[in-house]
Each structure stands twice: as structure tokens, then as C-alpha cells.
Design a protein around this motif. Structure first.
Motif, PDB file in Angstrom:
ATOM      1  N   ALA A 110      -1.055   7.645  12.124  1.00  0.00           N
ATOM      2  CA  ALA A 110      -1.776   7.925  11.297  1.00  0.00           C
ATOM      3  C   ALA A 110      -3.212   8.509  11.944  1.00  0.00           C
ATOM      4  CB  ALA A 110      -1.981   6.709  10.530  1.00  0.00           C
ATOM      5  N   LEU A 111      -3.653   7.918  12.977  1.00  0.00           N
ATOM      6  CA  LEU A 111      -4.786   8.428  13.633  1.00  0.00           C
ATOM      7  C   LEU A 111      -4.884   9.830  14.028  1.00  0.00           C
ATOM      8  CD1 LEU A 111      -5.774   4.885  15.714  1.00  0.00           C
ATOM      9  CD2 LEU A 111      -7.262   6.038  14.019  1.00  0.00           C
ATOM     10  N   SER A 112      -3.501   9.891  14.772  1.00  0.00           N
ATOM     11  CA  SER A 112      -3.420  11.371  15.199  1.00  0.00           C
ATOM     12  C   SER A 112      -3.545  12.302  14.139  1.00  0.00           C
ATOM     13  CB  SER A 112      -2.063  11.440  15.957  1.00  0.00           C
ATOM     14  OG  SER A 112      -0.825  11.379  15.151  1.00  0.00           O
ATOM     15  N   VAL A 113      -2.892  11.838  12.979  1.00  0.00           N
ATOM     16  CA  VAL A 113      -3.066  12.970  11.727  1.00  0.00           C
ATOM     17  C   VAL A 113      -4.351  13.167  11.237  1.00  0.00           C
ATOM     18  CG1 VAL A 113      -2.257  13.448   9.339  1.00  0.00           C
ATOM     19  CG2 VAL A 113      -0.614  12.489  11.121  1.00  0.00           C
ATOM     20  N   ARG A 114      -5.157  11.909  11.325  1.00  0.00           N
ATOM     21  CA  ARG A 114      -6.666  11.920  11.089  1.00  0.00           C
ATOM     22  C   ARG A 114      -7.514  12.897  11.671  1.00  0.00           C
ATOM     23  NH1 ARG A 114     -11.035  12.558   8.466  1.00  0.00           N
ATOM     24  NH2 ARG A 114     -12.943  12.003   9.268  1.00  0.00           N
ATOM     25  N   MET A 115      -7.188  12.921  13.027  1.00  0.00           N
ATOM     26  CA  MET A 115      -7.953  13.760  13.856  1.00  0.00           C
ATOM     27  C   MET A 115      -7.493  15.280  13.654  1.00  0.00           C
ATOM     28  SD  MET A 115      -8.275  11.566  17.394  1.00  0.00           S
ATOM     29  CE  MET A 115      -6.543  11.230  17.535  1.00  0.00           C
ATOM     30  N   ASP A 155       0.814  -1.078   0.026  1.00  0.00           N
ATOM     31  CA  ASP A 155      -0.160   0.020   0.203  1.00  0.00           C
ATOM     32  C   ASP A 155       0.979   1.206   0.005  1.00  0.00           C
ATOM     33  OD1 ASP A 155      -2.640  -1.307   0.267  1.00  0.00           O
ATOM     34  OD2 ASP A 155      -1.835  -1.868   2.249  1.00  0.00           O
ATOM     35  N   SER A 156       0.448   2.209  -0.361  1.00  0.00           N
ATOM     36  CA  SER A 156       0.988   3.795  -0.496  1.00  0.00           C
ATOM     37  C   SER A 156       0.175   4.602   0.320  1.00  0.00           C
ATOM     38  CB  SER A 156       1.118   4.139  -1.977  1.00  0.00           C
ATOM     39  OG  SER A 156       1.796   5.483  -1.735  1.00  0.00           O
ATOM     40  N   TYR A 157       0.901   5.541   1.164  1.00  0.00           N
ATOM     41  CA  TYR A 157       0.115   6.542   1.998  1.00  0.00           C
ATOM     42  C   TYR A 157       0.560   7.838   1.789  1.00  0.00           C
ATOM     43  CZ  TYR A 157      -0.071   1.877   4.652  1.00  0.00           C
ATOM     44  OH  TYR A 157      -0.163   0.569   4.868  1.00  0.00           O
ATOM     45  N   ARG A 158      -0.565   8.739   1.630  1.00  0.00           N
ATOM     46  CA  ARG A 158      -0.072  10.203   1.395  1.00  0.00           C
ATOM     47  C   ARG A 158      -0.731  11.256   2.242  1.00  0.00           C
ATOM     48  NH1 ARG A 158      -2.771   7.729  -2.477  1.00  0.00           N
ATOM     49  NH2 ARG A 158      -1.006   6.730  -3.257  1.00  0.00           N
ATOM     50  N   SER A 159      -1.770  10.768   2.866  1.00  0.00           N
ATOM     51  CA  SER A 159      -2.682  11.820   3.531  1.00  0.00           C
ATOM     52  C   SER A 159      -2.465  11.717   5.104  1.00  0.00           C
ATOM     53  CB  SER A 159      -4.150  11.605   3.172  1.00  0.00           C
ATOM     54  OG  SER A 159      -4.204  11.842   1.526  1.00  0.00           O
ATOM     55  N   ILE A 187      -7.590   4.670   6.742  1.00  0.00           N
ATOM     56  CA  ILE A 187      -7.481   5.955   7.732  1.00  0.00           C
ATOM     57  C   ILE A 187      -7.104   6.794   6.620  1.00  0.00           C
ATOM     58  CG2 ILE A 187      -6.171   7.079   9.374  1.00  0.00           C
ATOM     59  CD1 ILE A 187      -6.652   4.595  10.910  1.00  0.00           C
ATOM     60  N   ASP A 188      -5.962   6.330   5.645  1.00  0.00           N
ATOM     61  CA  ASP A 188      -5.355   7.385   4.791  1.00  0.00           C
ATOM     62  C   ASP A 188      -6.650   7.768   3.600  1.00  0.00           C
ATOM     63  OD1 ASP A 188      -2.542   8.223   3.783  1.00  0.00           O
ATOM     64  OD2 ASP A 188      -3.459   7.526   1.938  1.00  0.00           O
ATOM     65  N   THR A 194      -4.909  -6.077   8.744  1.00  0.00           N
ATOM     66  CA  THR A 194      -3.416  -5.934   9.354  1.00  0.00           C
ATOM     67  C   THR A 194      -3.436  -4.191   9.649  1.00  0.00           C
ATOM     68  OG1 THR A 194      -2.563  -5.105   7.138  1.00  0.00           O
ATOM     69  CG2 THR A 194      -2.445  -7.549   7.679  1.00  0.00           C
ATOM     70  N   TRP A 195      -2.460  -3.923  10.390  1.00  0.00           N
ATOM     71  CA  TRP A 195      -2.126  -2.473  10.608  1.00  0.00           C
ATOM     72  C   TRP A 195      -2.121  -1.915   9.399  1.00  0.00           C
ATOM     73  CZ3 TRP A 195       2.002  -0.763  14.946  1.00  0.00           C
ATOM     74  CH2 TRP A 195       1.490  -1.040  16.068  1.00  0.00           C
ATOM     75  N   SER A 196      -1.399  -2.481   8.347  1.00  0.00           N
ATOM     76  CA  SER A 196      -1.159  -1.596   7.170  1.00  0.00           C
ATOM     77  C   SER A 196      -2.466  -1.502   6.237  1.00  0.00           C
ATOM     78  CB  SER A 196      -0.096  -2.279   6.076  1.00  0.00           C
ATOM     79  OG  SER A 196      -0.560  -3.720   6.048  1.00  0.00           O
ATOM     80  N   SER A 197      -3.255  -2.471   6.445  1.00  0.00           N
ATOM     81  CA  SER A 197      -4.799  -2.246   5.839  1.00  0.00           C
ATOM     82  C   SER A 197      -5.453  -1.362   6.420  1.00  0.00           C
ATOM     83  CB  SER A 197      -5.494  -3.631   5.703  1.00  0.00           C
ATOM     84  OG  SER A 197      -5.750  -3.951   6.941  1.00  0.00           O
ATOM     85  N   VAL A 198      -5.490  -1.131   7.979  1.00  0.00           N
ATOM     86  CA  VAL A 198      -6.196  -0.014   8.552  1.00  0.00           C
ATOM     87  C   VAL A 198      -5.557   1.314   8.182  1.00  0.00           C
ATOM     88  CG1 VAL A 198      -6.906   0.631  10.930  1.00  0.00           C
ATOM     89  CG2 VAL A 198      -6.931  -1.830  10.429  1.00  0.00           C
ATOM     90  N   ILE A 199      -4.290   1.363   8.132  1.00  0.00           N
ATOM     91  CA  ILE A 199      -3.556   2.648   7.865  1.00  0.00           C
ATOM     92  C   ILE A 199      -4.174   3.159   6.467  1.00  0.00           C
ATOM     93  CG2 ILE A 199      -1.805   4.080   7.343  1.00  0.00           C
ATOM     94  CD1 ILE A 199      -0.295   2.285   9.491  1.00  0.00           C
TER      95      ILE A 199
END
Length: 325
Positions: free
Chosen positions: A285-290, A74-78, A243-244, A235-240
């Protein structure tokens, strides 16, 4: 001791939390429980978080994975800048040494299993099969208990992301309220193949349409964010990844999603620094989401989510609720 991250939207707090969301708040809690079977690290699978100075995480991730001959997932950017990948020990060492990398987390298993009782599972199976009563629409006990049916706020113009097993898109009580979604597991779409996400979505926003049941906020729009497979595991990665996606659709990024619900558990611990001290990519990731939703960290003392979509049951118990960071 593991940490279960559970964002409360339309559960015990009910419509009151949707009202918080309407003001740009995201109710967040962390419930500490003891788990054993779901605490597994996934061998050879990692989450790489870049430093904020990396302008193009997609290009940087492609280049880095190609150079070390890894397999990117997966790739995350947000929510965070980074990616997940399968890596050899040698590749992991090279990635950790790259000056663009802030830290690397081991990927871990998450699951819905911690929250299901036999009664829950029966309601989930019923909701997943799209079973609706031929008789008059039923008001679940949990919805009635929080008096949601008498609230003037029915969730109109509120967009809720259900980060779970997906949502059954043709469910007669939900289809009209589904605005879109994202698939973060190795499948072709965000269609629910387990039932749990559909059940949660029904609790939140089952339509007031004279059949089946009615949800807490029947006018709310739903986003199906599939991060768990047909067995309710991920997985953590799928949850991130989920969230992303939700972060990319937050108002700060031009999107409509102002609340997200997660009902899943996995191993980990809080460093009280949003994952920056103990290299915890999920908490970061959760903290950035908030931050993206101008969210408040709200302490809620409540029982577990029991506003069931089909045969509601509410077991009162005190829970230790702490702030995520």
C-alpha cells in the motif's frame, strides 16, 4: 527485527521536505529498530489483497466475505484493491484459493509507543488539552533549529495528511488549517482522543496567530486521518485504510494531498520488492501511495523527530535509514 515505517514531512527535515512535496515528492524512510511488545499478530484477522485485474474490489470483497461467512472490516480500492476481515481457518483457506486473490497478510498491531519519551508524552498531553500560552506566541526550539520561521515557503496550498490518532478539531492553533479527514478505527469520527496526532499536526502547521506555538508550515492545510485509538494503538489494516484514503485524495486522483506523515511502529520486514514477495500488504500500500504522488524514495540521515509543538527538544543521533522497497 521489526520495521518501523516513518514518513518524514515536517519533522527533522522540516520545510525542505515540504518543498520536495511541492514538486510532487514524498519523502519516505524506514527505520529499523528492535521491538518486542508490539509485534503481535491479531488472531483470526487478515488483509486480503486482490489481483490488479479485479475491476470492482468492493463488490468482489462483499461477495467473497459473504460466501465464506466472514466479517469484513475495511475495504480498499486506491492504495491496494482488497479488504480486511475476521475469518475462520476454513474461510481463510477458501479465500486463499480464490483465483482473484493475490495474497493474504496476517493483521498486526501498530503503536506510537516506540517514539514517545516522557518529555514527548508531556508535550502531547499539553497540546491535546488545547493549552496555549496567554503570553506572546512561542517559537519551539525544534522549529527554530531548522530556521523555519525565516523561510519564505510557509506551506501555502500544501495539503498534509497526518496518519495518526486524529486531530483535535477545535484546537485554537489548528482549527483554521484542518481541511478534512477520515476515521479508520471503530469510532464515530476523526477527533483525537489521545493527543499524539494533535501534537504532530502542531509541529507541522500550528497557526502563526500570536498565541500558543507556531509550526514548521503554518499555512499548510491538514487532513486528520485517524488510524490509532485513544491508547495510541492500531492495526496494519487500519493504517492501510488511512493510506487508501490519502491515495484517493492524491493529485493523480483529483485530490489535493501531496504529503503524509506517519509516526508509528510495528513488526514486519522488507522484501525489497514492495511487499509483493513476502505478502506484505502494508508495504504494498505504501509503494502504491508513492507511485500515485510521483514520489521519490529519499534516504535521510537524521535524528528522531523532536520538533515538539510545546517544549521542543532535539536529540541528535545517527539513524539507519533505508529505502522501503
Amino acid at each position: 527485527m521489526s520495521t518501523t515505517v516513518k514518513t518524514l514531512c515536517a519533522s527533522v527535515a522540516g520545510l525542505a521536505v515540504l518543498l520536495l512535496v511541492a514538486h510532487g515528492a514524498l519523502a519516505q524512510s524506514v527505520e529499523r529498530q528492535s521491538h518486542t511488545g508490539r509485534d503481535a499478530v491479531i488472531p483470526g484477522q487478515y488483509i486480503v489483497v486482490f489481483k490488479d485485474s479485479v475491476a470492482d474490489p468492493d463488490t468482489a470483497g462483499d461477495e467473497l466475505v459473504r460466501r465464506v461467512r466472514g466479517e469484513r472490516l475495511d475495504s480498499y480500492r486506491s492504495a491496494v484493491k482488497g479488504f480486511s476481515a475476521r475469518l475462520s481457518d476454513a474461510a481463510l483457506a477458501r479465500i486463499k484459493a480464490d483465483p482473484r486473490v493475490a495474497f493474504v497478510s496476517e493483521d498486526r498491531v501498530v503503536s506510537i509507543a516506540a517514539f514517545e519519551t516522557p518529555e514527548d508524552a508531556g508535550a502531547v498531553r499539553s497540546m491535546a488539552r488545547g493549552q496555549v500560552s496567554a503570553a506572546a506566541q512561542a517559537l519551539p526550539n525544534g522549529i527554530n533549529r531548522i530556521d523555519a520561521e525565516n523561510k519564505t515557503n510557509k506551506g501555502a496550498n500544501v495539503h498534509v495528511a497526518v496518519i495518526d490518532t486524529g486531530i483535535q478539531t477545535n484546537h485554537p492553533d489548528l482549527a483554521a488549517n484542518i481541511a478534512g479527514g477520515k476515521n479508520c478505527v471503530r469510532a464515530s469520527n476523526y477527533q483525537d482522543q489521545n493527543g499524539h496526532g494533535t501534537h504532530v499536526a502542531g509541529t507541522i502547521a500550528a497557526s502563526n496567530n500570536t498565541t500558543g506555538v507556531v509550526g514548521v508550515a503554518p499555512l499548510a492545510k491538514l487532513w486528520a486521518v485517524r488510524v490509532l485509538d485513544r491508547n495510541g494503538s492500531g492495526t496494519w489494516s487500519s493504517v492501510i485504510c488511512g493510506i487508501d484514503f490519502v491515495t484517493s485524495k492524491a493529485p493523480a486522483n483529483g485530490g489535493p494531498i501531496t504529503v503524509a506523515n506517519l509516526s508509528l511502529g510495528g513488526s514486519g520486514s522488507s522484501d525489497n520488492n514492495c511487499g509483493n514477495t513476502n505478502n506484505d500488504a502494508l508495504h504494498k500500500a505504501l509503494s502504491v501511495r508513492m507511485d500515485e504522488t510521483d514520489a521519490e524514495l529519499t534516504k535521510l540521515a537524521s535524528g528522531r523527530d523532536a520538533a515538539l509543538a510545546e517544549a521542543a527538544r532535539l536529540r541528535q543521533r545517527e539513524a539507519d535509514i533505508i529505502n522501503a522497497c
